[in-house]
Design a protein around this motif. Structure first.
Motif, short mmCIF file in Angstrom:
data_model
loop_
_atom_site.label_atom_id
_atom_site.label_comp_id
_atom_site.label_asym_id
_atom_site.label_seq_id
_atom_site.Cartn_x
_atom_site.Cartn_y
_atom_site.Cartn_z
N GLN A 296 -3.48 11.73 -17.83
CA GLN A 296 -2.81 13.30 -17.70
C GLN A 296 -2.41 13.79 -18.86
OE1 GLN A 296 0.79 13.35 -15.68
NE2 GLN A 296 -0.04 14.68 -14.21
N LEU B 219 -0.84 -7.20 -7.36
CA LEU B 219 -0.78 -5.97 -6.90
C LEU B 219 0.16 -4.97 -7.56
CD1 LEU B 219 -1.94 -3.93 -4.78
CD2 LEU B 219 -0.19 -4.83 -2.99
N ALA C 155 -4.54 -3.53 0.73
CA ALA C 155 -4.11 -4.64 -0.23
C ALA C 155 -2.82 -5.34 0.52
CB ALA C 155 -3.66 -4.29 -1.75
N MET D 122 -5.34 -1.08 -9.18
CA MET D 122 -4.92 -2.14 -8.10
C MET D 122 -6.23 -3.11 -7.88
SD MET D 122 -2.56 -0.50 -5.25
CE MET D 122 -3.43 1.18 -5.09
N ILE E 211 2.43 12.03 -12.08
CA ILE E 211 1.12 11.92 -11.47
C ILE E 211 1.15 11.79 -9.62
CG2 ILE E 211 0.02 10.45 -13.53
CD1 ILE E 211 0.68 8.20 -11.04
N LEU F 211 -4.94 4.82 -10.13
CA LEU F 211 -4.09 3.79 -9.23
C LEU F 211 -4.88 2.69 -8.31
CD1 LEU F 211 -1.22 5.70 -7.87
CD2 LEU F 211 -1.26 4.41 -9.88
N SER F 212 -5.88 3.54 -7.66
CA SER F 212 -6.91 2.53 -7.04
C SER F 212 -7.70 1.53 -7.83
CB SER F 212 -7.93 3.39 -6.28
OG SER F 212 -7.56 4.17 -5.39
N LEU G 43 -6.18 -7.18 -8.62
CA LEU G 43 -6.42 -8.13 -7.73
C LEU G 43 -7.79 -8.93 -8.02
CD1 LEU G 43 -5.83 -6.19 -4.39
CD2 LEU G 43 -4.40 -7.88 -5.53
N LYS H 95 -12.56 12.27 -6.07
CA LYS H 95 -11.87 13.05 -5.43
C LYS H 95 -10.60 12.38 -4.83
CE LYS H 95 -12.05 16.75 -2.20
NZ LYS H 95 -12.57 17.25 -0.97
N TYR H 96 -10.98 11.11 -4.38
CA TYR H 96 -10.10 10.28 -3.19
C TYR H 96 -9.38 9.23 -3.97
CZ TYR H 96 -12.04 13.28 0.17
OH TYR H 96 -12.61 14.37 0.93
N PHE H 97 -10.23 8.69 -4.99
CA PHE H 97 -9.74 7.39 -5.57
C PHE H 97 -9.64 7.62 -7.08
CE2 PHE H 97 -12.08 6.20 -1.92
CZ PHE H 97 -11.59 5.38 -1.21
N GLY H 98 -8.18 7.43 -7.44
CA GLY H 98 -7.58 7.78 -8.86
C GLY H 98 -7.48 6.41 -9.65
N LEU I 139 -4.73 4.23 0.62
CA LEU I 139 -5.66 3.67 1.41
C LEU I 139 -5.70 2.24 0.93
CD1 LEU I 139 -7.70 3.50 4.17
CD2 LEU I 139 -9.50 3.95 2.33
N ILE I 140 -6.06 2.27 -0.31
CA ILE I 140 -6.25 0.90 -1.01
C ILE I 140 -4.98 0.13 -1.17
CG2 ILE I 140 -6.78 -0.20 -3.37
CD1 ILE I 140 -9.19 1.08 -2.77
N PHE I 141 -3.98 0.72 -1.34
CA PHE I 141 -2.67 -0.05 -1.31
C PHE I 141 -2.28 -0.57 0.14
CE2 PHE I 141 2.21 0.33 -1.22
CZ PHE I 141 2.36 -0.95 -2.30
N LEU J 121 -3.66 9.85 -5.15
CA LEU J 121 -4.41 10.40 -4.25
C LEU J 121 -4.70 9.67 -2.58
CD1 LEU J 121 -7.40 10.73 -6.58
CD2 LEU J 121 -5.79 12.46 -6.12
N SER J 122 -5.54 10.31 -1.79
CA SER J 122 -5.33 9.51 -0.44
C SER J 122 -6.04 8.13 -0.52
CB SER J 122 -5.86 10.53 0.50
OG SER J 122 -7.26 11.18 0.10
N GLY J 123 -6.78 8.08 -1.37
CA GLY J 123 -7.70 6.93 -1.58
C GLY J 123 -6.87 5.79 -2.20
N ASP J 124 -5.93 6.19 -2.93
CA ASP J 124 -4.99 5.21 -3.68
C ASP J 124 -4.15 4.58 -2.35
OD1 ASP J 124 -6.18 5.91 -5.82
OD2 ASP J 124 -4.58 7.46 -6.61
#
Lengths: 176, 127
Positions: free
Chosen positions: A168, A153, B21, A117, B8, A113-114, A121, A108-111, B16-18, B11-14
């Motif tokens: 998507q 990054l 980092a 990255m 796209i 992109l997370s 790393l 729900k929070y980490f897609g 956060l990770i950024f 998300l909020s976690g993305d």
């Protein structure tokens, strides 16, 4: 005496993984043709396929695709078992381990992109550990750490965006 | 930046990770690319601090370790391990050091040199 014959029966899933690995190998080889301004700085576009497979087919398939890509990519480029191959392998293994853990982050929070990255790393970190321990054991390499990690990054983010877009498009119902 | 859903959306976690980092990168840059000129040199032998010298001089000195003599050279703001009895010679190949925080270790001979900046809180020993 009867001739030993080994017959492999690839199933549908094997074909699927082979096809995806072929995409990754293609990107890997294409990328090897692009000159890099700094040694070690590469966009890692083959990882788009790896991340895509993680989302579509799970971690096991993704590990297959990633490791097949490293193996076959090095055979195509003629770098099998050279330091280049070892770097590629250590990067792939560390990013796979990272993805293995990161896939359990709440979706729900980490897609993508997370995950992209984090994997980028981890990929760079894995390579640098190998460089530090085996290839260049003097301390000088740590001064490249900030620059190399910045590129990791950046490329991780770009690849993540591309993967997210592909996912998507793939999940969108086909129009008649 | 909100689009019509065709593109796209992170998300909020993305985010956060950024941000984490970026913070990590900031730390790496400040830690490794902090080129403060060194002013003093510390020499350790066998885990003991044996000398702190100013870098503002031209001098060669010898430190004896278990393998033999390690020769250290100071040259107006920079220092290096000039020669070492060890086999791998990593310390010698590191060459001249001139930034605060840089160090060169010869583990086989248990000798290390470390450059200190002006902002370090250590007091200096005068020889």
């Amino acid at each position: 005496m009867q001739a030993n014959q080994l017959i492999l029966h690839p199933n549908h899933e094997d074909h699927h993984i082979a096809r995806l690995a072929a995409y990754a190998i293609l990107l890997h080889v294409m990328e090897a043709m692009i000159p890099s301004p700094l040694p070690g700085v590469k966009p890692g576009i083959a990882n788009i396929v790896v991340l895509y497979v993680l989302y579509r087919d799970g971690w096991k398939a993704c590990a297959w695709v990633s490791l097949l890509r490293v193996l076959a990519g090095s055979l195509v480029l003629g770098s099998f078992l050279t330091p280049t191959f070892m770097l590629s392998l250590s990067g792939a293994v560390s990013s796979l381990l990272c993805l293995g853990l990161a896939q359990f982050l709440p979706k729900k929070y980490f897609g993508p992109l997370s995950l992209s990255m984090l994997a980028a790393l981890a990929h760079m970190a894995g390579q640098l550990v190998l460089v530090r321990c085996w290839l260049i054991p003097s301390a000088g390499i740590v001064y490249l750490l900030p620059l190399l990690m910045s590129f990791a990054l950046l490329f991780g983010l770009v690849n993540g965006v591309i993967t997210a877009r592909l996912l998507q498009l793939a999940s969108r119902p086909k129009r008649a | 930046m909100k689009t019509s859903g065709a593109w796209i959306r992170p998300l909020s976690g993305d985010y956060l990770i950024f941000i984490i980092a970026l913070a990590l990168l900031g730390w790496l840059f400040s830690h490794y690319w902090n080129w403060q000129a060194a002013t003093r040199l510390q020499i350790h032998q066998g885990g003991q601090l044996i000398a702190t010298l100013t870098l503002d001089q031209q001098r060669e000195l010898s430190v004896s370790g278990p393998l033999g003599i390690t020769r250290i050279e100071i040259d107006h703001g920079r220092a290096r391990v000039h020669s070492s009895p060890c086999t791998n010679q990593y310390c010698v190949h590191q060459g001249w050091l001139s930034h605060a925080g840089q160090a060169s270790f010869c583990l086989p001979n248990r000798v290390s040199i470390r450059l200190m900046g002006a902002s370090s809180s250590y007091d200096s020993l005068n020889y």
